[in-house]
Design an enzyme around this catalytic site. Structure first.
Site, PDB file in Angstrom:
ATOM      1  N   HIS A 119     -13.557  22.529 -37.792  1.00  0.00           N
ATOM      2  CA  HIS A 119     -12.528  21.493 -37.705  1.00  0.00           C
ATOM      3  C   HIS A 119     -11.420  21.937 -36.760  1.00  0.00           C
ATOM      4  CE1 HIS A 119      -9.394  23.078 -40.827  1.00  0.00           C
ATOM      5  NE2 HIS A 119     -10.070  24.092 -40.322  1.00  0.00           N
TER       6      HIS A 119
ATOM      7  N   HIS B 220      -7.558  13.814 -42.541  1.00  0.00           N
ATOM      8  CA  HIS B 220      -8.180  14.970 -41.878  1.00  0.00           C
ATOM      9  C   HIS B 220      -9.695  14.890 -42.049  1.00  0.00           C
ATOM     10  CE1 HIS B 220      -8.287  18.835 -39.949  1.00  0.00           C
ATOM     11  NE2 HIS B 220      -8.941  19.388 -40.961  1.00  0.00           N
TER      12      HIS B 220
ATOM     13  N   CYS C 146      -8.408  16.508 -34.933  1.00  0.00           N
ATOM     14  CA  CYS C 146      -9.522  16.597 -35.884  1.00  0.00           C
ATOM     15  C   CYS C 146     -10.581  15.526 -35.648  1.00  0.00           C
ATOM     16  CB  CYS C 146      -9.011  16.580 -37.316  1.00  0.00           C
ATOM     17  SG  CYS C 146      -8.279  15.019 -37.860  1.00  0.00           S
TER      18      CYS C 146
END
Length: 332
Positions: A307, A295, A246
């Site tokens: 993402h 994240h 990520c």
């Protein structure tokens, strides 16, 4: 000074070129934009890529010209500052001349001096000063120095006044160019939204246009880079170009547009960015999730992000509200 004056004459040709380019582009958009019924998203994206390849050089040239004009204005101000002391000297010297003229008037010897002051020619005035027998040698020198200084002031001020007038004309032309560029950007956005609104998109990984917002800014360019990574695999601790985690995806996307200070760790990226409100989100901003911010995704507009989710799913688009948001970050 001469270098900047030479440059100031060039934008007229450049602006004509910009007008012609944008005029042709607008015509092309009108002819080929959505001439066919229900083009596929793939066809529209191809058209948009082609159009952006035409628009972006114009936008960059536009930005360059604005920067050069700003630099010229700075130099203009510097010249005005340099002239200011000379102007003060001229004003002071003329005050002395005026005082001398008053003295001559009181003494009844004003006729010749008045004739000299109204000749309208500094050179003639200096030449005829020898006729003013009543003027002392030091007064002759003082008046001559004033006239020389005045000529120097006029020689510098004239080109500056001309440059100011040229810049005002250029600014007006630039405003028209900016209006046209913004209209072309909107046309592309309308093409994209109409196509994706009449079709199923490009699949579950990119169900809508990506990016949702694009205005040529660094943030929207970073968003465009992220969109092009859709479908690539998630691999922990990687940062592209073939696999990502990520924070590796957000780092890679911004690195492609020249930003190198984002670090490969979500908390570090939170520290590396500036806090913004949700209402102020723009394409390219980072969205952080969960209380420990483990994240991160890259915002692409209209509530969507790109993402790298996890090892079981590839890079994809997703609504930012689908996970608990813990903050937003803007890359300065």
């Amino acid at each position: 000074m001469e270098t900047h004056l030479r440059w100031s004459r060039r934008p007229s040709r450049l602006l004509r070129l910009l007008v012609a380019t944008l005029g042709g582009l607008s015509l092309a958009l009108g002819i080929t934009g959505l001439a066919h019924a229900d083009p596929s998203p793939g066809e529209v994206e191809k058209q948009i890529d082609e159009k952006w390849n035409q628009i972006e050089p114009v936008i960059e040239q536009h930005n360059k010209l604005k920067l050069e004009l700003a630099a010229n204005k700075t130099k203009q101000k510097q010249l005005e500052d340099q002239i200011a002391p000379l102007k003060a000297q001229v004003d002071a010297a003329f005050d002395k001349v005026s005082a001398f003229a008053v003295l001559q008037y009181k003494n009844g010897r004003v006729s010749k001096l008045d004739a000299m002051l109204t000749t309208g020619s500094p050179d003639t005035f200096v030449d005829q000063m020898t006729l003013l027998n009543m003027v002392a040698k030091d007064e002759q020198s003082r008046i001559k120095d004033v006239l020389v200084a005045k000529q120097q002031y006029d020689a510098q001020k004239g080109p500056i006044d001309q440059l100011i007038a040229q810049q005002a004309e250029q600014e007006a032309a630039l405003a028209k160019q900016e209006t046209q560029v913004n209209a072309d950007i909107k046309t592309l956005q309308d093409m994209r939204m109409q196509a994706y609104g009449s079709a199923a998109g490009t699949g579950s990984l990119a169900p809508v246009a990506c990016p949702q917002q694009y205005d040529g800014s660094p943030g929207s360019k970073a968003a465009q880079v992220a969109c092009k990574q859709i479908g690539k695999k998630y691999v922990w601790a990687t940062e592209g170009p073939n696999t990502f985690d990520c924070s590796g995806l957000t780092m890679y996307s911004w690195k492609q547009v020249g930003v190198t200070y984002l670090r490969h760790y979500t908390m570090w990226q939170y520290e590396d960015t500036k806090r913004v409100a949700r209402s102020d989100l723009k394409a390219g901003d980072l969205v952080f999730f969960y209380s420990d911010k483990h994240h991160v995704g890259l915002y692409v507009g209209n509530g969507w992000m790109v993402h790298a989710p996890n090892s079981s799913q590839p890079v994809q688009m997703k609504k930012i509200d689908s996970e608990p948001i813990s903050g937003y970050g803007r890359v300065a």
